[in-house]
Design an enzyme around this catalytic site. Structure first.
Site, short mmCIF file in Angstrom:
data_model
loop_
_atom_site.label_atom_id
_atom_site.label_comp_id
_atom_site.label_asym_id
_atom_site.label_seq_id
_atom_site.Cartn_x
_atom_site.Cartn_y
_atom_site.Cartn_z
N PRO A 1 -26.50 22.41 90.91
CA PRO A 1 -26.75 22.92 92.26
C PRO A 1 -26.55 24.43 92.34
CG PRO A 1 -25.17 21.11 92.31
CD PRO A 1 -25.41 21.43 90.88
N GLY B 1 -30.90 27.88 91.81
CA GLY B 1 -32.15 28.50 92.25
C GLY B 1 -33.38 27.64 92.04
N LYS B 2 -33.23 26.32 92.05
CA LYS B 2 -34.39 25.45 91.86
C LYS B 2 -35.33 25.55 93.07
CE LYS B 2 -31.75 21.84 91.27
NZ LYS B 2 -30.44 22.52 91.29
N HIS C 1 -16.63 28.09 68.15
CA HIS C 1 -17.30 26.87 67.72
C HIS C 1 -18.79 27.11 67.50
CE1 HIS C 1 -17.93 22.38 68.04
NE2 HIS C 1 -19.15 22.82 68.32
N GLU C 2 -19.43 27.70 68.49
CA GLU C 2 -20.88 27.92 68.37
C GLU C 2 -21.18 28.93 67.27
OE1 GLU C 2 -22.65 25.82 69.74
OE2 GLU C 2 -21.22 25.06 71.20
N HIS D 1 -21.35 27.04 64.04
CA HIS D 1 -22.66 26.42 63.81
C HIS D 1 -23.65 27.47 63.31
CE1 HIS D 1 -21.90 22.50 65.48
NE2 HIS D 1 -21.62 22.95 66.70
#
Ligand code: ADP
Ligand code: MG
Ligand code: ZN
Length: 660
Positions: free
Chosen positions: A232, A235-236, A452-453, A456
């Site tokens: 929510p 900006g949809k 963590h990322e 990867h």
């Protein structure tokens, strides 16, 4: 959209009050007619007073069987009130003055003669009236019918309220009409900040709506529906409006909860009506907000209490199937729960295009702040970039809210500009807001996710045989705190053992980095393990990649997972092999990260600062430890800019393919 119910309630209350007031006035007026300002006389009394010359004028009106005589006294007479009005003043003999009277005399000639005689003698004005001249009939009729009339009018107004806000068709028949009325949106692409990719995905939709014929002439199939998915406030709705604004087409907006609001069967007919209207108005956009309210998976409700919703959903599916690209209508729907949607909705020809609208990263947040700061006087020493950095986890709506709170504070402090102090305080307020507890992702957590990322990424970079690290981010999506996207260098049809092992190492890279950098372990990597275990299991049981078990296919993918074709002993070996393979991948990841601690740190730090890194930036950090020269990309690009960037991308893709 959601307060329709409340509006209806308020309106009914208003009409009820009106109704009561009218009723009261009617009652008052009618009862006043019976008030004894006019004295009722005996006929003999009347004759006596006429004789005594007390009467100024009178008129005679025939009425069934008698004459009604009404008239005025020369002087007002004081009359003792009769019981009728003295009930209120018990015992007190009140006196009232009356100036007119009323009486009935028998219809015989002698009386009339007598009256005429005295009247002549005393010079009293005497007249005659036809039957019921003073509107008695009409007033009686109106007074007796008034309540009925009011009720009927009231009823119609109620029905109008419930039925059509579209104004054009109302009445009782309006109940099943759609509530949507088209609006002209003046939102442009440049009003939507920090959503470059999302905008690029919608460029084609805008182009189509601008000139549908251009596409249909070539037989191109245009997406029927676009599903915007995201948390929510990201900006949809704004994006959907921007598409309508850029294309200059009417925007029919309705919320999923509007469909399931009132009576059984209304939802489906509303859908039908909505599509009908939009088609007449095409090219047009139908925007369905909160589509999960109608679009939930069917048939999972206990006891089948969802008939109404299912009918509505079915109608929606029928309508979406029913139009061809020629209709020039595109349905855009928004949800924050695409996972609960009925799979029928996302089938080809329906919402076949999905656009993920995610949390904005630092750059995006800064761009959003800039958009909303445009019409506000901001002090020169305010650093919007710094605010963007302090607000990870904020969505567009939060940032708009932040600036608004700051403006309110500045106004209350009688300042002419919004300064850093107000922004600081506003930030605290928005973070402290009731539903915003998880807004500011804690520093520690961010640090873990970044490492963590980066883990990867670094494993992916070193083992770059088949795959490239396309994007790494610590901007959360769904339940993931961050993610790294690896793309195959070329289309892969076969998975070599080497590739599989590299993938496994990459999957293990995240958790391994945490192990190396921090001592503690968190539960955040469970999805990685799930994927790794599944891959390892397939390697062992399907691809024949385990020496110990040999090239035997133990599981067919189409098998019932509970019907095993192997013995207990084999099962144990399988588990062993899976563990061995994963351990091997883990060891490989560990070695790689331990050998590239510096690069790993560079990427993790950059992630903390920029939140999202693209292919080029990751490579630059890996090779030089520095970010590449910043090329100025503005994050609130206009439609033309988005289109240009999209074309650039497509051309690049074309070139890459040509090289192969
Ligand atoms: P959603 O429909 O996703 O819940 P909205 O489109 O209703 O979110 O956004 C609410 C408000 O937040 C918008 O009206 C706008 O003021 C602000 N906002 C959200 N995202 C952005 C953005 N990317 N750029 C500018 N403003 C935004
Ligand atoms: Mg919305
Ligand atoms: Zn991970």
């Amino acid at each position: 959209m959601r307060n329709n119910n409340k509006g209806l309630f308020k309106n009914s209350l208003f009409y009820i009050v009106c109704f009561l007031i009218v009723l009261g006035v009617t009652f008052f007026v009618t009862s006043k007619n019976g008030q004894p300002q006019t004295q009722d006389l005996q006929s003999s009394q009347f004759v006596q007073e006429l004789k005594d010359n007390k009467i100024k004028s009178f008129s005679i009106q025939p009425e069934d069987g008698v004459y009604t005589v009404t008239g005025e006294y020369r002087k007002a007479q004081s009359v003792k009130s009769d019981s009728n009005s003295s009930i209120l003043f018990t015992g007190a003999k009140s006196e009232t003055k009356v100036s007119s009277f009323k009486t009935k005399v028998l219809k015989n000639n002698s009386t009339i003669n007598e009256i005429t005689e005295y009247a002549k003698k005393n010079g009293v004005k005497m007249g005659a009236k036809g039957a019921d001249t003073d509107g008695g009939f009409w007033s009686n009729l109106i007074f007796s019918l008034l309540p009925m009339l009011i009720i009927i009018v009231f009823f119609f107004i109620m029905m109008n309220q419930m039925g059509g806000k579209n104004g054009s068709k109302g009445g009782i028949m309006g109940v099943g009409k759609s509530k949507a009325k088209p609006t002209k949106s003046d939102v442009r692409f440049s009003d939507v900040a920090g959503e470059e990719e999302e905008k690029q995905e919608l460029v084609e939709v805008v182009e189509f709506l601008k000139d549908p014929k251009k596409f249909t002439k070539l037989g191109a199939k245009i997406p029927h529906g676009v599903l915007l998915e995201g948390p929510p406030g990201t900006g949809k709705t704004l994006l959907a409006k921007a598409v309508s604004g850029e294309a200059g087409v009417p925007f029919y907006s309705i919320s999923g909860s509007d469909f399931v609001e009132m009576f059984v069967g209304v939802g489906a007919s509303r859908v039908r009506d909505l599509f009908e209207q939009a088609k007449k108005d095409s090219p047009a956009i139908i925007f369905i907000d909160e589509i999960d309210a109608v679009g939930r998976k069917r048939g999972n409700g206990m006891g089948g209490g969802h008939d109404e919703r299912e009918q509505t959903l079915n109608q929606l599916l029928v309508e979406m199937d029913g139009f061809s690209g020629n209709d020039g209508v595109i349905v855009i729907a928004a949800t924050n729960r695409a996972d609960v949607l009925d799979p029928a909705l996302t089938r080809p020809g329906r919402f076949d295009r999905k656009v993920l609208v995610s949390y904005p990263d630092v750059k995006g947040r800064e761009a959003i702040l800039k958009v909303h700061a445009k019409n506000k006087p901001i002090a020169d020493n305010v650093d919007l970039h710094a605010i963007a950095q302090q607000t990870p986890g904020f969505v567009g709506a939060d940032l708009a809210n932040l600036l608004n709170e700051a403006a309110l504070l500045a106004a209350r402090r009688n300042k002419s500009e919004i300064g850093p102090a107000e922004l600081d305080e506003a930030e605290d307020r928005v973070i402290a807001g009731p539903a915003k507890k998880d807004k500011a992702v804690s520093k520690r957590e961010r640090n873990i996710v970044a490492n963590h990322e980066a883990g990867h990424a670094i494993v992916g970079l070193v083992l770059n045989d088949a795959r490239v690290v396309h994007k790494v981010t610590i901007v959360p999506r769904g339940r993931a705190g961050g993610y790294a996207i690896m793309l195959p260098k070329e289309d892969q049809y076969f998975l070599s053992k080497k590739n599989a092992m590299e993938q496994l190492a990459g999957l293990m890279g995240g958790r391994t980095a945490e192990e190396i950098v921090f001592d503690s372990l968190d539960s955040g990597a469970s999805n990685d393990f799930e994927q790794a275990t599944n891959l390892a299991r397939s390697m062992v049981t399907q691809y024949g990649m385990s020496e110990k078990l040999g090239t035997v296919q133990l599981v067919n993918p189409s098998d019932d997972p509970y019907a095993r074709r192997y013995s207990e002993k084999t099962a144990a070996i399988i588990d062993e092999e899976i563990k061995r393979i994963i351990d091997e991948a883990h060891g490989q990841a560990h070695d790689i990260i331990a050998q590239h601690r510096e690069q790993h740190k560079a990427i993790a730090d950059a992630l903390l600062e920029y939140e999202t890194l693209d292919e080029k930036q990751i490579l630059s950090l890996y090779r030089t430890g520095k970010m590449p020269e910043e090329e100025e990309t503005n994050e609130d690009s206009s439609f033309e800019e988005s289109k240009e960037k999209l074309e650039q991308k497509e051309n690049q893709h074309q070139e890459n393919n040509d090289e192969d």
